[in-house]
Motif scaffolding. Sequence first.
Motif, PDB file in Angstrom:
ATOM      1  N   LYS A   1       0.656  -1.132  -0.396  1.00 57.32           N
ATOM      2  CA  LYS A   1      -0.428   0.289   0.029  1.00 57.32           C
ATOM      3  C   LYS A   1       1.047   1.589  -0.179  1.00 57.32           C
ATOM      4  N   ALA A   2       2.172   1.442   0.814  1.00 57.70           N
ATOM      5  CA  ALA A   2       2.880   2.325   0.844  1.00 57.70           C
ATOM      6  C   ALA A   2       3.438   2.601  -0.534  1.00 57.70           C
ATOM      7  N   GLN A   3       3.469   1.569  -0.696  1.00 58.98           N
ATOM      8  CA  GLN A   3       4.572   1.530  -2.760  1.00 58.98           C
ATOM      9  C   GLN A   3       3.832   2.346  -3.576  1.00 58.98           C
ATOM     10  N   ALA A   4       2.252   2.135  -3.371  1.00 57.30           N
ATOM     11  CA  ALA A   4       1.268   1.634  -4.618  1.00 57.30           C
ATOM     12  C   ALA A   4       1.161   3.109  -4.242  1.00 57.30           C
ATOM     13  N   ALA A   5       1.480   3.748  -2.583  1.00 56.14           N
ATOM     14  CA  ALA A   5       1.262   5.344  -2.395  1.00 56.14           C
ATOM     15  C   ALA A   5       2.175   6.156  -3.135  1.00 56.14           C
ATOM     16  N   GLY A   6       3.095   5.582  -3.291  1.00 50.90           N
ATOM     17  CA  GLY A   6       4.604   6.418  -3.618  1.00 50.90           C
ATOM     18  C   GLY A   6       5.287   7.011  -2.286  1.00 50.90           C
ATOM     19  N   LEU A   7       4.934   6.099  -1.444  1.00 49.33           N
ATOM     20  CA  LEU A   7       5.775   6.758  -0.104  1.00 49.33           C
ATOM     21  C   LEU A   7       6.538   5.236   0.626  1.00 49.33           C
ATOM     22  N   TRP A   8       7.678   4.953  -0.677  1.00 51.00           N
ATOM     23  CA  TRP A   8       8.727   4.226  -0.542  1.00 51.00           C
ATOM     24  C   TRP A   8       9.893   4.982  -0.956  1.00 51.00           C
ATOM     25  N   ASN A   9      10.995   4.534  -0.052  1.00 43.77           N
ATOM     26  CA  ASN A   9      11.889   5.172   0.056  1.00 43.77           C
ATOM     27  C   ASN A   9      12.427   6.325   0.027  1.00 43.77           C
ATOM     28  N   LEU A  10      11.505   7.046   0.820  1.00 39.42           N
ATOM     29  CA  LEU A  10      11.325   8.697   1.077  1.00 39.42           C
ATOM     30  C   LEU A  10      12.470   8.964   1.176  1.00 39.42           C
ATOM     31  N   PHE A  11      14.076   7.694   1.807  1.00 38.18           N
ATOM     32  CA  PHE A  11      14.925   8.575   2.849  1.00 38.18           C
ATOM     33  C   PHE A  11      16.306   8.757   1.921  1.00 38.18           C
ATOM     34  N   LEU A  12      16.170   7.976   0.676  1.00 38.81           N
ATOM     35  CA  LEU A  12      17.334   7.651  -0.333  1.00 38.81           C
ATOM     36  C   LEU A  12      17.748   9.054  -0.808  1.00 38.81           C
ATOM     37  N   PRO A  13      18.518   9.676  -0.363  1.00 37.45           N
ATOM     38  CA  PRO A  13      18.742  11.436  -0.634  1.00 37.45           C
ATOM     39  C   PRO A  13      19.354  11.432  -2.317  1.00 37.45           C
ATOM     40  N   VAL A  14      19.403  12.596  -2.991  1.00 40.91           N
ATOM     41  CA  VAL A  14      19.039  12.934  -4.628  1.00 40.91           C
ATOM     42  C   VAL A  14      20.863  12.561  -4.955  1.00 40.91           C
ATOM     43  N   ASP A  15      21.611  13.122  -3.707  1.00 43.50           N
ATOM     44  CA  ASP A  15      23.044  12.933  -4.250  1.00 43.50           C
ATOM     45  C   ASP A  15      23.523  11.150  -4.323  1.00 43.50           C
ATOM     46  N   SER A  16      22.833  10.293  -3.224  1.00 41.89           N
ATOM     47  CA  SER A  16      23.163   8.805  -3.228  1.00 41.89           C
ATOM     48  C   SER A  16      22.435   8.272  -4.574  1.00 41.89           C
ATOM     49  N   ALA A  17      21.259   8.437  -5.007  1.00 37.80           N
ATOM     50  CA  ALA A  17      20.652   8.178  -5.671  1.00 37.80           C
ATOM     51  C   ALA A  17      21.145   8.303  -6.802  1.00 37.80           C
ATOM     52  N   GLU A  18      21.659   9.676  -7.364  1.00 42.43           N
ATOM     53  CA  GLU A  18      22.119   9.387  -8.628  1.00 42.43           C
ATOM     54  C   GLU A  18      23.396   8.886  -9.007  1.00 42.43           C
ATOM     55  N   ALA A  19      24.307   8.334  -7.615  1.00 36.26           N
ATOM     56  CA  ALA A  19      25.215   7.419  -7.685  1.00 36.26           C
ATOM     57  C   ALA A  19      24.844   6.397  -7.771  1.00 36.26           C
ATOM     58  N   SER A  20      23.898   5.546  -7.178  1.00 35.16           N
ATOM     59  CA  SER A  20      23.435   4.340  -6.983  1.00 35.16           C
ATOM     60  C   SER A  20      22.761   3.728  -8.957  1.00 35.16           C
TER      61      SER A  20
END
Length: 325
Positions: free
Chosen positions: A57-76
């Motif tokens: 339900k959280a995934q479907a609501a777009g409330l998933w992995n909110l913590f992953l900061p922009v720079d780490s997301a870019e790096a990964s």
Amino acid sequence: MDFDYAPKTKDLQQRLLKFMDEYIYPAEKDYAAELLANTAAGKRWTPLETIEKLKPKAQAAGLWNLFLPVDSAEASGYHGAGLTNQEYAPLAEIMGAVPWASEVFNCSAPDTGNMETIARYGSAELKDRWLKPLLEGKIRSAFAMTEPEVASSDATNICTRIERQGDEYVINGHKWWISGAGDPRCAVYITMGKTDPEAARHSQQSMIIIPADAKGIRIVRPLNVMGYDDAPHGHMEMYFENVRVPVGNILLGEGRGFEIAQGRLGPGRIHHCMRLIGLAERALQLMCKRASSRTAFGKTVAQQTVTQERIAEARCKIDMARLLT
Ligand SMILES: Cc1cc2nc3c(=O)[nH]c(=O)nc-3n(C[C@H](O)[C@H](O)[C@H](O)COP(=O)(O)OP(=O)(O)OC[C@H]3O[C@@H](n4cnc5c(N)ncnc54)[C@H](O)[C@@H]3O)c2cc1C
């Protein structure tokens, strides 16, 4: 100066609050009942269905992995909510109102710190093997640093040995307070230890990825914090005994453990503080409700000046903690 939250934070705050009202608070009783039933059935460390069924339900609501900061997301190469740590902090506060809620959004410790570490410092192979399933919420992880034999708040003391032998590292060490290590879904550890005890003080330690099914890992017991074992999450005492992993499992390189610790522990501590502030806000809210509904000596408890002083003091302390964070 504008101290207001960014529009994307405000939007996520509203959606998260709605999700908490709709699904999390109503499930608090189920959580307690399921843990009680599991304990009675001898399954105290079994993950709870109450949490698992809310994850889609959280995934479907777009409330998933909110913590992953922009720079780490870019790096990964993976995507979170595209927030900075500052933008994420008020969301951690909302989730913190219920101690188990952050896992529903794949935002719980120690997985968040571990995901960030692999995203920032792991090779492409390690990201594919461990980061992907962690971000999908398919596995859990633990961070193994603290040791009973040494004062671990000063991590230069950590004395687990990580010795290179050919194409492998051999790990030997005794750890405790390892959160999540008792969870049957815990598939991977990030472990801190010395690769070179003779190097400069801050270049002796390294961090290495150890699969939880590696030979030589022994979980001894869960530890209690003020009488609570925090089941089914838990904090374990454990040993690494001649555990072997490929050399590619070292993060960033030998002797760079402190560099990684700085990147990992800073955001992790802020997340913990914000979740605790959320919990404190909830406690204050409950105190106000109770004080307004109870009557003693002809007036509500809330009308007694001693209670008003206590409420005011609690309000000030929470806001002081918020400013310090
Ligand atoms: C619920 C919980 C979960 C945890 N989860 C994990 C985990 O997942 N992984 C992990 O590796 N560890 C974990 N820990 C362990 C935690 O990180 C350590 O307890 C902490 O780093 C302190 O180390 P220590 O227990 O060895 O205390 P010590 O280092 O022996 O400290 C002893 C005392 O010295 C004081 N002290 C330390 N430094 C200073 C200073 N600079 N100035 C003044 N006083 C100081 C401390 O306040 C403390 O009272 C967890 C602990 C708890 C309680």
